[in-house]
Design a protein around this motif. Sequence first.
Motif, PDB file in Angstrom:
ATOM      1  N   ARG A  50     -51.247 -10.602   4.335  1.00  0.00           N
ATOM      2  CA  ARG A  50     -51.827 -11.402   5.413  1.00  0.00           C
ATOM      3  C   ARG A  50     -51.470 -12.877   5.261  1.00  0.00           C
ATOM      4  O   ARG A  50     -51.514 -13.621   6.229  1.00  0.00           O
ATOM      5  CB  ARG A  50     -53.337 -11.228   5.459  1.00  0.00           C
ATOM      6  N   PRO A  67     -47.213 -11.285   7.813  1.00  0.00           N
ATOM      7  CA  PRO A  67     -47.989 -11.795   8.937  1.00  0.00           C
ATOM      8  C   PRO A  67     -47.102 -12.256  10.091  1.00  0.00           C
ATOM      9  O   PRO A  67     -45.971 -12.689   9.896  1.00  0.00           O
ATOM     10  CB  PRO A  67     -48.725 -12.984   8.316  1.00  0.00           C
ATOM     11  N   LEU A  72     -50.033  -8.180  11.911  1.00  0.00           N
ATOM     12  CA  LEU A  72     -49.076  -7.862  10.854  1.00  0.00           C
ATOM     13  C   LEU A  72     -47.888  -7.128  11.447  1.00  0.00           C
ATOM     14  O   LEU A  72     -47.996  -6.502  12.506  1.00  0.00           O
ATOM     15  CB  LEU A  72     -49.730  -6.974   9.788  1.00  0.00           C
TER      16      LEU A  72
END
Length: 140
Positions: A50, A67, A72
């Motif tokens: 992330r 990310p 994602l």
Amino acid sequence: MTRQASYWIFFVIVAVGLALSWGQIGRKTHRVFEAEPFVFLKTESSCRPRAMPCAAMAGDRAVLLGPVPGGLVVRQTGLETAGITRIELIALSTDGSELGSYLAALRGDTWLVPDVPSQTTVLRVRVVGNRDTSVADFPL
């Protein structure tokens, strides 16, 4: 027959039964992997998908999770995009229970990950191809 001999016979019977059953399990597992081969990918130790892209690798292939604005994305290398039938995503909780499963959507050369539940601690990515399946677990 002495008491020791009866114990001895009992344990020999149990040992032979266990040996035969483990042999059957091994043969069945081998048949399953021949029918549907898997490649398990090792995820980088400092993986935080992330925050920044990270990879899971094995020999001739790698799967990257990273990310993008709004979520994602999954990318792969070493596998032909045309040979990939689907990318399955399985959200797992801390105790290993499944929170949900999803399919990634192909956009160009990347696969968009749908929103996963906030309590997801591991995202299992299964890249299902024509010849084999690659599996990687990414910590979230």
